[in-house]
Design a protein around this motif. Structure first.
Motif, PDB file in Angstrom:
ATOM      1  N   LEU A 190      34.564  11.820  53.404  1.00  0.00           N
ATOM      2  CA  LEU A 190      34.059  12.119  54.747  1.00  0.00           C
ATOM      3  C   LEU A 190      32.990  11.119  55.151  1.00  0.00           C
ATOM      4  CD1 LEU A 190      33.954  15.998  54.467  1.00  0.00           C
ATOM      5  CD2 LEU A 190      35.576  14.621  55.776  1.00  0.00           C
ATOM      6  N   SER A 223      28.693  -1.330  64.688  1.00  0.00           N
ATOM      7  CA  SER A 223      29.756  -0.418  64.265  1.00  0.00           C
ATOM      8  C   SER A 223      29.197   0.990  64.333  1.00  0.00           C
ATOM      9  CB  SER A 223      30.210  -0.734  62.834  1.00  0.00           C
ATOM     10  OG  SER A 223      31.080  -1.835  62.834  1.00  0.00           O
ATOM     11  N   ILE A 224      29.756   1.813  65.175  1.00  0.00           N
ATOM     12  CA  ILE A 224      29.261   3.184  65.306  1.00  0.00           C
ATOM     13  C   ILE A 224      30.338   4.187  64.929  1.00  0.00           C
ATOM     14  CG2 ILE A 224      27.537   2.674  67.074  1.00  0.00           C
ATOM     15  CD1 ILE A 224      29.556   3.736  69.135  1.00  0.00           C
ATOM     16  N   LEU A 225      29.877   5.334  64.440  1.00  0.00           N
ATOM     17  CA  LEU A 225      30.807   6.393  64.071  1.00  0.00           C
ATOM     18  C   LEU A 225      31.417   6.983  65.344  1.00  0.00           C
ATOM     19  CD1 LEU A 225      31.491   7.607  61.245  1.00  0.00           C
ATOM     20  CD2 LEU A 225      30.146   9.586  61.908  1.00  0.00           C
ATOM     21  N   SER A 226      32.713   7.263  65.288  1.00  0.00           N
ATOM     22  CA  SER A 226      33.357   7.821  66.478  1.00  0.00           C
ATOM     23  C   SER A 226      33.106   9.323  66.542  1.00  0.00           C
ATOM     24  CB  SER A 226      34.843   7.511  66.465  1.00  0.00           C
ATOM     25  OG  SER A 226      35.481   8.293  65.507  1.00  0.00           O
ATOM     26  N   ASN A 227      33.221   9.866  67.760  1.00  0.00           N
ATOM     27  CA  ASN A 227      32.997  11.298  67.984  1.00  0.00           C
ATOM     28  C   ASN A 227      33.752  12.162  66.984  1.00  0.00           C
ATOM     29  OD1 ASN A 227      31.461  10.849  70.368  1.00  0.00           O
ATOM     30  ND2 ASN A 227      33.336  10.683  71.592  1.00  0.00           N
ATOM     31  N   ASP A 228      34.984  11.780  66.735  1.00  0.00           N
ATOM     32  CA  ASP A 228      35.859  12.642  65.944  1.00  0.00           C
ATOM     33  C   ASP A 228      35.448  12.779  64.480  1.00  0.00           C
ATOM     34  OD1 ASP A 228      37.774  13.335  67.984  1.00  0.00           O
ATOM     35  OD2 ASP A 228      38.332  11.226  67.973  1.00  0.00           O
ATOM     36  N   HIS A 229      34.520  11.958  64.050  1.00  0.00           N
ATOM     37  CA  HIS A 229      34.073  12.052  62.660  1.00  0.00           C
ATOM     38  C   HIS A 229      32.683  12.663  62.534  1.00  0.00           C
ATOM     39  CE1 HIS A 229      37.539   9.407  62.440  1.00  0.00           C
ATOM     40  NE2 HIS A 229      37.618   9.715  61.165  1.00  0.00           N
ATOM     41  N   PHE A 266      27.570  17.490  61.316  1.00  0.00           N
ATOM     42  CA  PHE A 266      27.024  18.699  61.955  1.00  0.00           C
ATOM     43  C   PHE A 266      26.800  19.784  60.902  1.00  0.00           C
ATOM     44  CE2 PHE A 266      29.274  17.760  66.286  1.00  0.00           C
ATOM     45  CZ  PHE A 266      28.373  16.738  66.527  1.00  0.00           C
ATOM     46  N   PRO A 291      26.105   5.684  60.885  1.00  0.00           N
ATOM     47  CA  PRO A 291      25.865   4.781  62.013  1.00  0.00           C
ATOM     48  C   PRO A 291      26.093   5.473  63.343  1.00  0.00           C
ATOM     49  CG  PRO A 291      28.009   4.314  61.047  1.00  0.00           C
ATOM     50  CD  PRO A 291      27.398   5.422  60.213  1.00  0.00           C
ATOM     51  N   SER A 331      31.885  16.035  62.816  1.00  0.00           N
ATOM     52  CA  SER A 331      31.781  17.438  62.380  1.00  0.00           C
ATOM     53  C   SER A 331      31.165  17.623  60.989  1.00  0.00           C
ATOM     54  CB  SER A 331      33.148  18.120  62.475  1.00  0.00           C
ATOM     55  OG  SER A 331      33.578  18.162  63.821  1.00  0.00           O
ATOM     56  N   PRO A 332      31.558  16.835  60.000  1.00  0.00           N
ATOM     57  CA  PRO A 332      30.919  17.033  58.689  1.00  0.00           C
ATOM     58  C   PRO A 332      29.404  16.807  58.739  1.00  0.00           C
ATOM     59  CG  PRO A 332      32.931  15.721  58.487  1.00  0.00           C
ATOM     60  CD  PRO A 332      32.659  15.854  59.949  1.00  0.00           C
ATOM     61  N   ARG A 372      23.654  14.861  69.691  1.00  0.00           N
ATOM     62  CA  ARG A 372      24.559  15.953  69.305  1.00  0.00           C
ATOM     63  C   ARG A 372      24.200  16.470  67.907  1.00  0.00           C
ATOM     64  NH1 ARG A 372      30.435  14.197  69.644  1.00  0.00           N
ATOM     65  NH2 ARG A 372      30.907  16.338  70.274  1.00  0.00           N
ATOM     66  N   TYR A 412      35.711  24.366  53.907  1.00  0.00           N
ATOM     67  CA  TYR A 412      35.328  23.092  54.467  1.00  0.00           C
ATOM     68  C   TYR A 412      36.534  22.262  54.870  1.00  0.00           C
ATOM     69  CZ  TYR A 412      33.073  18.873  55.535  1.00  0.00           C
ATOM     70  OH  TYR A 412      32.676  17.783  56.203  1.00  0.00           O
ATOM     71  N   LEU A 421      33.815   2.498  65.189  1.00  0.00           N
ATOM     72  CA  LEU A 421      34.207   1.597  66.257  1.00  0.00           C
ATOM     73  C   LEU A 421      33.235   0.426  66.245  1.00  0.00           C
ATOM     74  CD1 LEU A 421      34.541   4.281  69.072  1.00  0.00           C
ATOM     75  CD2 LEU A 421      36.410   3.267  67.732  1.00  0.00           C
ATOM     76  N   THR A 422      33.757  -0.784  66.230  1.00  0.00           N
ATOM     77  CA  THR A 422      32.882  -1.951  66.287  1.00  0.00           C
ATOM     78  C   THR A 422      32.890  -2.493  67.711  1.00  0.00           C
ATOM     79  OG1 THR A 422      33.272  -2.433  63.974  1.00  0.00           O
ATOM     80  CG2 THR A 422      32.398  -4.227  65.340  1.00  0.00           C
ATOM     81  N   ASN A 433      32.815  18.828  66.511  1.00  0.00           N
ATOM     82  CA  ASN A 433      33.035  17.845  67.577  1.00  0.00           C
ATOM     83  C   ASN A 433      34.048  18.320  68.611  1.00  0.00           C
ATOM     84  OD1 ASN A 433      32.994  15.058  68.765  1.00  0.00           O
ATOM     85  ND2 ASN A 433      35.154  15.225  68.208  1.00  0.00           N
ATOM     86  N   ARG A 435      23.732   8.852  71.654  1.00  0.00           N
ATOM     87  CA  ARG A 435      24.470  10.011  72.139  1.00  0.00           C
ATOM     88  C   ARG A 435      24.868  10.931  70.997  1.00  0.00           C
ATOM     89  NH1 ARG A 435      29.497  10.906  72.533  1.00  0.00           N
ATOM     90  NH2 ARG A 435      30.054   8.731  72.224  1.00  0.00           N
ATOM     91  N   PRO A 462      37.192   5.602  61.160  1.00  0.00           N
ATOM     92  CA  PRO A 462      36.011   6.404  61.499  1.00  0.00           C
ATOM     93  C   PRO A 462      34.994   5.672  62.370  1.00  0.00           C
ATOM     94  CG  PRO A 462      35.981   5.790  59.175  1.00  0.00           C
ATOM     95  CD  PRO A 462      37.296   5.323  59.724  1.00  0.00           C
TER      96      PRO A 462
END
Lengths: 356, 356, 356, 356
Positions: free
Chosen positions: C187, C296-302, C307, C241, C304-305, C249, D220, A293-294, D267, C245, A291
């Motif tokens: 999640l 460490s940042i959350l990727s786009n694909d995670h 949102f 995290p 939706s929850p 969103r 969900y 990316l570092t 997403n 950008r 989930p």
């Protein structure tokens, strides 16, 4: 000989080895040049951020809209997600759809992409219809693939090649140009490379000399009013670890380099800047099992030297495109003359601008 | 004598009568200059789109974010609604709140505004804290009102005045500068006026000559790395009938003029462009009893000459600010020297750039 | 009792402990409520991303412009740099300048900030002038400081408090409301908290029931046409995290929660969403001695929850603001009635919407 | 029978004659539905702003990026110039390039466009690859032309037709849906029409009833996490005289209608809104011999009723798409069931939501 070799020095930063976008390690450029009969003068240029499956491991990217009177494909997803997942293709205005489809087919055919059902192709364009019979759709699917296949590192061909085959810039023959800048180690040691497809107008200025005025070309009437369908595509690569937000800021600065050549981003000029980082630590995996990316990213406060680098490299890349392009005759017998290099060198020499 | 009078010719278009933003009919400019004791070197500059109740009859407007490391007030509503409803004030970074409040109080006190309970003040700023004791909040409410009251048409004072009192540009004393361009009647005959508050860095270039390099100032280290808190505010006025969308496009081009002076829009430089049209047919009434507005607006295809005009006027306005500013000593005994005009003229003469 | 305690269940995700923005660890909220005489009904609400010197260690942030007819301060720098460097204040429309100045003074007075000469205050507002004599500028500098000082974690007061003291929502008394959602561990286990200042109109809908229509209030004419100067400020906090950008969103989704309550983002409604992450690994140091930030940042694909969480929390926060607010009489003797909770409960019960 | 005919009443405003986007005078819609063998379930839908040469007389337009994980073509030029110059096509994700090329060929072949060498096609898409073998590129050039040729005014077919042939929405079979709202004469009497291509997920809510929760579908996990490649395309037409700026504001509101159906703009959901005005006085001529355009445009302050209209019409159009779509089996033998209308009607009846 390119301008830098003749003593024309744009800015204060040094160039990389090839003074080309390929000085950014891993970046490759390929051309497919299509000159056929009297009327076909067009082509395709590919820029590969790295050698591999870009869809599976995307590069952080941003696209800046300098003046969006253009048909570039792929903008909205890059803006939303902050990455690019295909090679970048440049071509002529009416070939954007075919180039997009070629990128989609290229991508879904790559090993590992057997289940991919959604691809965001990135294609830039300028309008070469003054010299090229654009309405005849001369480019075929295999031509786009050929431009990708032709991509290599090292020296980049400039002028009447690839997507620059039929372009016109400041009333002279334009084309493909490239340049790079390398920051000193104290400022990070990063490289910024730029590749341009020049097809725009304005008031040509070379290293501060208003060439058109000196050559009495009355640029205003001829160039501006006659260049409604021009455009300049600018592709920026860097190995600096920039996220999408700072890549957009970097892209925005490239337009200042265009301004320094006398460009005015006229109403009809589709001026776009596509910027990406090749930093391997910033790749975005398609496989999203993790989930987070570092990443190590450059902070805002260390961006300024990169801004200066991209401005200088863009200015020089445009100049290089004009220098390399040669006189061409094409569609309906029209001829566009090349930049009169000898006269320009005299002007620069007289103004004390030749460093050799 | 201003550069143009000395033979420095920026671009190809002619200037208006005063070579100032006030060449756009109706526009007024006022300064409040605050030099007090050893440490206060600041001020306020007002730009009035026209003489009257701007809130009751708003002007179409746009603000372009060249680099938004800044505290400009009023952006979001201008973006949403496409108009400006107060005079524009420029001042120092920490005085934006006070300037905003002054504009609100000015507006609600105007005859006819007795029931107004929502005002969007537009205030730009640059950081003059190198020469000015900015943390002492020297500007008082009456000072902002004074800048509005002082607004006049005709000749505009430049240099160490108003919001430019304590600013620094390319390592030299900066300040307020202004310039204008007038299109030939065949291109509409419109006037574009620009006023700048210069407080930014880069690689100073005057009419194409890299002044810093020639004067061996090693600009890179000194200017870029030392100018993190700079900024350039650019105000653009035109009598061309532009709606908000085309005003934003016009504003965007002004940054190209900044680029031509060697500006790089460094990370810490808050570079904003505020553009408005004075065309009376485009005024937006506060009284909304009529649901529609009937307007004549310039079409996209006729924008290019205006783009060229704003680029030229911005470049010259920045140059004018440097030329008019004089050496100043301020906060903590720091001194910023003025541009060495004699040496610059010699450089320009040698390069064949003096037209007289 | 808040709606959730009465059996009103908004969405499918569980709330945090306090069902408040303060469920995001470290976030504090403070109110200064100013009710004086017959005509003053206003106040200030502060939101602190964490307890400490925010200027020295900034939080990643984004502001989304739902409808930018408003005077929010601080937008442009947040957009450019992707972070917030002060507490967030909410207040009335004409107090934005004073709140901004208070934040600047607060910041430069903090230990460690002795040399700070540039601060970007973030202030949101809605227009409480129906119940509050806004043209009298009742709020004083110390009131803003008081709101910051009052900030605490844990339970958050709702309704006629702080910046919500004099607001009106859907024709009923509005105010401050808050809510939160906590994702299941599978999640990510992240918390999303929302705080709203409700002052807008539309077609009130509570958990899917069109209250206005059922109560025969003919909402269209009364609410929409009568709410030109409304607004909704939405503040979103999360411990996920997220970089700037993805925070933008996330902020964008909050407006969908407003839409679910019947809000239409009317022309005169300044609807802004300010979102920030409290993740300590994403703090941006003012001290820029290190050129890179490792994150460490959350990727786009995670996303939706998250949102879904912000939509639910925004819908419930608005509902909570209406529920907590009580009938108020203010400026010029005007009275705004509270939501008729008993009738609403009957409607919800009849529709099968009460889960208890 | 459509939901409105069964007593489901979305919002407070009345619909136009056909409760379709074609209620906006002049607008035409055409479908090409491609169901072939076991694996092809896709198609094309065309929306024509008016019957004529759109390139020669462009319509004011805007595109709003609800969530730009998508491949829509044409965005950047519409944003820059504020108009659309081709019919709008909707199709599947991998067919955008072919649809774009078809629009270019269609345009340059029109009488009067013999010299046109630059066209900006506008194509939206959603990903129908769950039911359709998208990697086989089933759509041929003539299929796009067929969708344009099929365009008619009046009643619009909904459900599994055109670009909605293979789409999935909230886990049920989605498709094409349309709806309209007509303002009372006192509010201008304008019509707003919406057409949607529904292929997204979330927490299905019909007229305020959380269908998924009631039907115990545990939405969900299933819907959100399983709908990464969804999307919703929304096309908005109006006869209100809106310029590009207010069309963008109108487009932005449509997303609130999506939110009211339980959509969360996840997403992976490419949610775009394309809005245009059919007002003849706002057409933008390709022939630019006249420098100015004289127009009557609606003022900002009269936008709110249109905002309400587009929200209601979008909500109902999505509902209509679900209602009309029928169970479909496609690619790899997968089946997507239609919305269980009988059960939904029971739920709505129980909640008192059926007005008949």
């Amino acid at each position: 000989q390119r301008p830098a070799e003749l003593g024309v020095k744009i800015g204060v930063l040094p160039s990389g080895e090839f003074n080309a976008i390929t000085d950014v390690k891993g970046v490759k450029v390929g051309h497919f040049t299509f000159i056929q009969g009297d009327n076909v003068r067009t082509g395709v240029t590919s820029i590969l951020p790295y050698d591999g499956n870009i869809f599976q491991s995307k590069v952080p990217a941003a696209i800046y809209l300098g003046n969006a009177f253009g048909k570039l494909a792929g903008y909205t997803q890059v803006k939303e997600l902050g990455n690019i997942e295909t090679p970048i293709l440049l071509t002529n205005t009416l070939a954007v759809a075919d180039a997009s489809k070629a990128l989609v087919k290229y991508t879904i055919a790559l090993p590992g992409n057997e289940n991919v059902r959604s691809v965001n192709p990135v294609v830039g364009e300028t309008n070469d219809s003054y010299l090229n019979d654009i309405r005849s759709f001369p480019l075929q699917p295999e031509h786009f693939a050929a431009a990708i296949d032709a991509a290599t590192s090292g020296k980049v061909e400039e002028g009447n090649v690839g997507a620059g085959t039929g372009t016109v810039c400041f009333g002279y023959k334009g084309g493909i140009g490239t340049s790079s800048r390398k920051l000193p180690e104290t400022l990070g040691g990063y490289t910024v490379g730029v590749l341009v497809q020049t097809n725009f107008g304005g008031n040509l200025t070379i290293d501060g000399e208003a060439i058109d005025e000196i050559l009495e070309q009355y640029p205003y009437r001829k160039q501006i009013l006659g260049s409604v369908d021009g455009s300049c595509m600018i592709v920026v690569a860097t190995d600096a670890p920039l996220d999408a937000r700072n890549l957009e800021r970097l892209a925005k600065r490239a337009i200042l380099g265009l301004g320094r050549t006398g460009g005015i981003a006229s109403n009809g000029s589709g001026d776009y800047v596509i910027a990406f980082s090749t930093d391997e630590g910033l790749r975005v995996p398609y496989d999203t099992s993790s989930p987070t990316l570092t990443q190590s990213i450059l902070s805002n406060d260390h961006m300024s030297p990169l801004f200066m680098a991209v401005i200088e490299a863009t200015e020089e890349a445009i100049l290089n495109s004009l220098w390399a392009a040669t006189t061409m005759t094409g569609f309906e017998g029209r001829t566009v003359k090349e930049l009169p290099e000898e006269e320009v060198l005299k002007i620069l020499k007289k103004a004390g601008k030749l460093k050799k």
